[in-house]
Design a protein around this motif. Sequence first.
Motif, PDB file in Angstrom:
ATOM      1  N   TYR A 189     -27.006 -32.614  51.877  1.00 28.03           N
ATOM      2  CA  TYR A 189     -28.091 -33.342  52.223  1.00 28.03           C
ATOM      3  C   TYR A 189     -29.131 -32.647  50.965  1.00 28.03           C
ATOM      4  CZ  TYR A 189     -28.165 -28.254  54.253  1.00 28.03           C
ATOM      5  OH  TYR A 189     -28.126 -26.973  54.263  1.00 28.03           O
ATOM      6  N   TRP A 190     -30.245 -33.143  50.689  1.00 33.32           N
ATOM      7  CA  TRP A 190     -31.055 -32.990  49.764  1.00 33.32           C
ATOM      8  C   TRP A 190     -32.046 -31.801  50.223  1.00 33.32           C
ATOM      9  CZ3 TRP A 190     -30.688 -34.465  44.779  1.00 33.32           C
ATOM     10  CH2 TRP A 190     -29.982 -35.631  44.347  1.00 33.32           C
ATOM     11  N   LYS A 191     -32.387 -30.754  49.163  1.00 31.26           N
ATOM     12  CA  LYS A 191     -33.144 -29.643  49.228  1.00 31.26           C
ATOM     13  C   LYS A 191     -33.624 -29.331  48.084  1.00 31.26           C
ATOM     14  CE  LYS A 191     -33.648 -25.253  51.342  1.00 31.26           C
ATOM     15  NZ  LYS A 191     -32.858 -23.930  51.961  1.00 31.26           N
ATOM     16  N   ASP A 192     -35.284 -29.681  47.834  1.00 32.11           N
ATOM     17  CA  ASP A 192     -35.927 -29.284  46.718  1.00 32.11           C
ATOM     18  C   ASP A 192     -35.209 -29.928  45.526  1.00 32.11           C
ATOM     19  OD1 ASP A 192     -37.289 -27.499  48.077  1.00 32.11           O
ATOM     20  OD2 ASP A 192     -36.071 -25.765  47.696  1.00 32.11           O
ATOM     21  N   ASN A 193     -34.863 -31.316  45.700  1.00 31.19           N
ATOM     22  CA  ASN A 193     -34.158 -32.386  44.682  1.00 31.19           C
ATOM     23  C   ASN A 193     -33.009 -31.667  44.472  1.00 31.19           C
ATOM     24  OD1 ASN A 193     -36.513 -34.310  44.672  1.00 31.19           O
ATOM     25  ND2 ASN A 193     -37.618 -32.771  43.484  1.00 31.19           N
ATOM     26  N   VAL A 194     -32.207 -30.804  44.805  1.00 27.44           N
ATOM     27  CA  VAL A 194     -31.045 -30.371  44.582  1.00 27.44           C
ATOM     28  C   VAL A 194     -29.965 -30.841  46.004  1.00 27.44           C
ATOM     29  CG1 VAL A 194     -29.510 -28.367  44.303  1.00 27.44           C
ATOM     30  CG2 VAL A 194     -31.908 -28.596  43.259  1.00 27.44           C
ATOM     31  N   LEU A 195     -28.938 -31.136  45.614  1.00 23.76           N
ATOM     32  CA  LEU A 195     -27.992 -31.473  46.560  1.00 23.76           C
ATOM     33  C   LEU A 195     -27.345 -30.049  47.070  1.00 23.76           C
ATOM     34  CD1 LEU A 195     -25.902 -34.526  45.497  1.00 23.76           C
ATOM     35  CD2 LEU A 195     -27.494 -34.384  47.455  1.00 23.76           C
ATOM     36  N   TYR A 196     -27.233 -29.750  48.436  1.00 26.98           N
ATOM     37  CA  TYR A 196     -26.932 -28.765  49.005  1.00 26.98           C
ATOM     38  C   TYR A 196     -25.493 -29.075  50.074  1.00 26.98           C
ATOM     39  CZ  TYR A 196     -30.230 -24.961  47.330  1.00 26.98           C
ATOM     40  OH  TYR A 196     -30.834 -24.322  46.459  1.00 26.98           O
ATOM     41  N   THR A 197     -24.890 -28.175  50.150  1.00 28.30           N
ATOM     42  CA  THR A 197     -23.669 -28.511  51.134  1.00 28.30           C
ATOM     43  C   THR A 197     -23.506 -27.014  52.126  1.00 28.30           C
ATOM     44  OG1 THR A 197     -22.254 -29.719  49.659  1.00 28.30           O
ATOM     45  CG2 THR A 197     -21.133 -28.437  51.116  1.00 28.30           C
ATOM     46  N   LEU A 198     -23.454 -27.598  53.394  1.00 30.33           N
ATOM     47  CA  LEU A 198     -23.289 -26.408  54.325  1.00 30.33           C
ATOM     48  C   LEU A 198     -21.610 -26.587  54.736  1.00 30.33           C
ATOM     49  CD1 LEU A 198     -24.561 -24.244  56.343  1.00 30.33           C
ATOM     50  CD2 LEU A 198     -25.439 -26.144  57.479  1.00 30.33           C
ATOM     51  N   ASP A 199     -21.124 -25.619  54.496  1.00 32.80           N
ATOM     52  CA  ASP A 199     -19.636 -25.369  54.693  1.00 32.80           C
ATOM     53  C   ASP A 199     -19.192 -24.713  55.971  1.00 32.80           C
ATOM     54  OD1 ASP A 199     -16.644 -25.203  54.373  1.00 32.80           O
ATOM     55  OD2 ASP A 199     -16.835 -23.634  52.982  1.00 32.80           O
ATOM     56  N   PRO A 200     -18.431 -25.326  56.760  1.00 37.20           N
ATOM     57  CA  PRO A 200     -18.105 -24.746  58.129  1.00 37.20           C
ATOM     58  C   PRO A 200     -17.210 -23.527  58.015  1.00 37.20           C
ATOM     59  CG  PRO A 200     -17.788 -27.123  57.994  1.00 37.20           C
ATOM     60  CD  PRO A 200     -18.164 -26.692  56.743  1.00 37.20           C
ATOM     61  N   ALA A 201     -16.761 -23.111  56.845  1.00 34.76           N
ATOM     62  CA  ALA A 201     -16.171 -21.975  56.725  1.00 34.76           C
ATOM     63  C   ALA A 201     -16.962 -20.797  56.249  1.00 34.76           C
ATOM     64  CB  ALA A 201     -14.931 -22.241  55.535  1.00 34.76           C
ATOM     65  N   ARG A 202     -18.142 -21.026  56.117  1.00 32.38           N
ATOM     66  CA  ARG A 202     -19.111 -20.130  55.767  1.00 32.38           C
ATOM     67  C   ARG A 202     -20.325 -19.968  56.503  1.00 32.38           C
ATOM     68  NH1 ARG A 202     -16.722 -22.237  51.127  1.00 32.38           N
ATOM     69  NH2 ARG A 202     -16.252 -20.797  49.269  1.00 32.38           N
ATOM     70  N   GLY A 203     -20.922 -21.273  57.002  1.00 37.07           N
ATOM     71  CA  GLY A 203     -22.076 -21.207  57.878  1.00 37.07           C
ATOM     72  C   GLY A 203     -23.224 -21.217  57.245  1.00 37.07           C
ATOM     73  N   ARG A 204     -23.173 -21.246  55.950  1.00 37.34           N
ATOM     74  CA  ARG A 204     -24.563 -21.315  55.185  1.00 37.34           C
ATOM     75  C   ARG A 204     -24.325 -22.101  54.046  1.00 37.34           C
ATOM     76  NH1 ARG A 204     -26.233 -16.400  53.775  1.00 37.34           N
ATOM     77  NH2 ARG A 204     -24.820 -14.985  55.178  1.00 37.34           N
ATOM     78  N   GLU A 205     -25.736 -22.631  53.695  1.00 38.61           N
ATOM     79  CA  GLU A 205     -25.464 -23.558  52.331  1.00 38.61           C
ATOM     80  C   GLU A 205     -25.518 -22.904  51.268  1.00 38.61           C
ATOM     81  OE1 GLU A 205     -29.547 -25.292  52.980  1.00 38.61           O
ATOM     82  OE2 GLU A 205     -30.595 -23.475  52.267  1.00 38.61           O
ATOM     83  N   ALA A 206     -25.242 -23.754  50.033  1.00 38.73           N
ATOM     84  CA  ALA A 206     -25.165 -23.538  48.807  1.00 38.73           C
ATOM     85  C   ALA A 206     -25.145 -24.864  47.961  1.00 38.73           C
ATOM     86  CB  ALA A 206     -23.864 -22.871  48.229  1.00 38.73           C
ATOM     87  N   PRO A 207     -25.586 -24.875  46.709  1.00 36.12           N
ATOM     88  CA  PRO A 207     -25.624 -26.063  46.072  1.00 36.12           C
ATOM     89  C   PRO A 207     -24.177 -26.684  45.822  1.00 36.12           C
ATOM     90  CG  PRO A 207     -26.725 -24.071  44.774  1.00 36.12           C
ATOM     91  CD  PRO A 207     -26.112 -23.629  45.748  1.00 36.12           C
ATOM     92  N   ARG A 208     -24.410 -28.031  46.082  1.00 40.65           N
ATOM     93  CA  ARG A 208     -23.047 -28.629  46.299  1.00 40.65           C
ATOM     94  C   ARG A 208     -22.269 -28.525  44.863  1.00 40.65           C
ATOM     95  NH1 ARG A 208     -21.481 -34.097  44.660  1.00 40.65           N
ATOM     96  NH2 ARG A 208     -20.044 -35.054  46.292  1.00 40.65           N
TER      97      ARG A 208
END
Length: 247
Positions: A203-222
């Motif tokens: 999803y988008w967040k602050d005009n940056v694509l972020y990815t939420l990975d089920p192996a981590r449970g937290r988001e990071a830039p795509r």
Amino acid sequence: MKKIQRLFILMLVAIAFGFSGCAYDVPGAYTNEQPYAVQQEDTWSEYACGAFSMAYYLAEQGYIPGNQVSSQAKKLYKKVIFPKTSELYPYSEPIKIRDVMAKYSSKSELRMFKVDANIVKETRDPDSTSNYENPVKAKVLLSELAAFLDYNESDIVTITAKDFASALGKNEYVIEIVDADETVTLCYDDFYRKNSLHYVLTYWKDNVLYTLDPARGREAPRSDFSDGTLEKWNFCDGGIFITPKNQ
């Protein structure tokens, strides 16, 4: 008079409980905090990345509290898992994910880029001299997966935008399909088992694509999942695109 006062107080309490009881039924009514629960090896959740991505969306949109991600993912997994007779068991099936997520969105679609038939043929031919990079092969992989599953044209919405970033609306989410291997394998008959397919929520967040990975449970830039910062994945640039309700 005292009876009226007590009745009034009881009514207020009932109203308060009524509102608190449905707080998670309204999209955006609750802001959850990451990290969320993650997949665990050697358990039911090992192959449930699709269901976890679905639960992450529900948590991000306020349908469930964050501490219910794992239990909700377990329920969802039962609804979207491939049947045991399928060669893709025990992964989650894209169309089933699309259909379940329709309940929690104003639009839920399986979208992907259309790949030229000649490119598909060349990338599958081990003797071909055409050198295609992994991003192209990943799109082919998703296209071939759809063909293997006998999806009809009506099941898929073709992305016409110039790239993935342009295809995802600022208000949209996508349960993306990625190849978690460093190299995409296309020259085997069982290519769909030679590649490590994985679902993530983007999803988008602050005009940056972020990815939420089920192996981590937290988001990071795509980009961190494709340039080697966190992983060296190959994004297939397709998946289940979700438009939240009231959007």
